[in-house]
Design an enzyme around this catalytic site. Sequence first.
Site, PDB file in Angstrom:
ATOM      1  N   HIS A   1      35.293  76.443  34.109  1.00  0.00           N
ATOM      2  CA  HIS A   1      34.053  77.106  33.719  1.00  0.00           C
ATOM      3  C   HIS A   1      34.293  78.277  32.768  1.00  0.00           C
ATOM      4  CE1 HIS A   1      31.905  74.446  36.333  1.00  0.00           C
ATOM      5  NE2 HIS A   1      32.781  74.709  37.285  1.00  0.00           N
TER       6      HIS A   1
ATOM      7  N   GLU B   1      34.497  72.192  31.308  1.00  0.00           N
ATOM      8  CA  GLU B   1      34.137  71.026  32.110  1.00  0.00           C
ATOM      9  C   GLU B   1      33.020  70.213  31.461  1.00  0.00           C
ATOM     10  OE1 GLU B   1      32.231  70.703  36.460  1.00  0.00           O
ATOM     11  OE2 GLU B   1      34.375  71.233  36.505  1.00  0.00           O
TER      12      GLU B   1
ATOM     13  N   ASP C   1      40.971  72.530  45.725  1.00  0.00           N
ATOM     14  CA  ASP C   1      41.863  71.496  45.194  1.00  0.00           C
ATOM     15  C   ASP C   1      42.679  71.977  43.998  1.00  0.00           C
ATOM     16  OD1 ASP C   1      39.661  71.625  43.547  1.00  0.00           O
ATOM     17  OD2 ASP C   1      39.097  69.524  43.766  1.00  0.00           O
TER      18      ASP C   1
END
Length: 612
Positions: free
Chosen positions: A459, A478, A407
């Site tokens: 990350h 995140e 995505d």
Amino acid sequence: MIEQDDFDINTRLHTIVRGEDEAAMVESVGLALVKLPDVLNRLKPDIMIVHGDRFDALALATSAALMNIRILHIEGGEVSGTIDDSIRHAITKLAHYHVCCTRSAEQHLISMCEDHDRILLAGCPSYDKLLSAKNKDYMSIIRMWLGSKEMVRVMRKKGIEHHPNFRAVKHVPFDQFIQLVAHAGCMIGNSSCGVREVGAFGTPVINLGTRQIGRETGENVLHVRDADTQDKILQALHLQFGKQYPCSKIYGDGNAVPRILKFLKSIDLQEPLQKKFCFPPVKENISQDIDHILETLSALAVDLGGTNLRVAIVSMKGEIVKKYTQFNPKTYEERINLILQMCVEAASEAVKLNCRILGVGISTGGRVNPREGIVLHSTKLIQEWNSVDLRTPLSDTLHLPVWVDNDGNCAALAERKFGQGKGLENFVTLITGTGIGGGIIHQHELIHGSSFCAAELGHLVVSLDGPDCSCGSHGCIEAYASGMALQREAKKLHDEDLLLVEGMSVPKDEAVGALHLIQAAKLGNVKAQSILRTAGTALGLGVVNILHTMNPSLVILSGVLASHYIHIVKDVIRQQALSSVQDVDVVVSDLVDPALLGAASMVLDYTTRRVY
């Protein structure tokens, strides 16, 4: 050799034009095509057996096909990597029956739309002789070696033929050749014999150049692609000479000829000669009329989110013509069935909307192999979604090409085609939603990385002792700035009765989430403001790292949280970034559905410009 085997010779044709160049081959084919019709008219064969992939075999197959003579082709479906492939496959398309040597060759023939009922997997006929060779008197024949005319010419020019260890010959009788290769310390060259027949004895082989690079081989074959490099050839000889490898039966088990004879006897000479091709099912052809011309070229876009499953019809201009939304099921079986159902429904609706669907693009969370259309590892938000082949079931159901990608990558593709990245050579997109993702465009191309793990920007670690992240690490962007992280902090405040301020309320049946934290901050909740500032700072530090690493010309923040972070991110860049990158612009995306638009762009770019 044919005379020695006591064959009845009906005709002798001289068709090979002298010369070693391409023009000589073309002239030889032309000469054969001139002479063959008279011969075939006189012989009237029931079946013509054509072997291999030489240019003279192509002339024979062409003549027989045009004269309505059944053709049985031996050793079709194989791949070598040169013009031989084109000749071999051309003969396959002319032939009515096929005898192949390996399982892969059989699958290639089926993929080429040949009738499975007319294909025999027999093995290589020469293996019948090779595997039954008994003659051990090989010392008397190790005075000959196989070489082309050009090889002999080069050897003579360099005086190699006078060396006691070298012998150049035009031809070695087959029985003797078997013993020669069976007891050789090594075979070197670029003949198909090296990668096929020699494997029966486990004799070491050095294959020079790329001529046979596509063929199946046993472990006895070592390829030296750069055949002009003497050191590589010498090193290969040191590695291979004198070794003994296990005998390979890739090309046969010694029983090919009986199988072929049985297959020949089974052919019904009364059945229609017209060849049939087994094409895969395709969509019904649409006639060329005004409605077809006026169709809107479109893509089916699928977005697999942690909560919802969305399918949309997207036009070439990026307009979402129609969108369908359902809750994303928790199990693989339910999810794949729902995807197929929604896509079939949307494709059917597209016809009514006068949209011509060019293909399907899928955006999904997790690590994706876009070449194979497989979700390798998913996020924790989408369960039972590891090692999932999405391309095959959708392509088989809809008969359309299918693209799949992460995505974050899709968001970057959407910006490249429809958004603020249009025309830019280098930019980075950061998605701020339930998780944090991203995509990198470098020199106009999307970066996937060696293991399809590029642009896992959520990350990037921005603190050594930060909160735990869903990836198993801690201190990631995140863990601070995602919707999940803000929801976690909102629940903590709510549990301590520190979230709600005047003008706020949370119904009992409604879960506390990131939006409540943002609302509290806007209404003056100092603790909520502090949490958002920390989250924005973490995101800003991540952007600084991206600027220092990639040096893009633009950073695009996308997703529902982007507008709440943009000012804090810019402040962090001014305070922390090197002066050389402080002028790089950071903007909020103006695209409403980047995941769907990115999924559509994979289809639209490839099917219209072939550049994905």
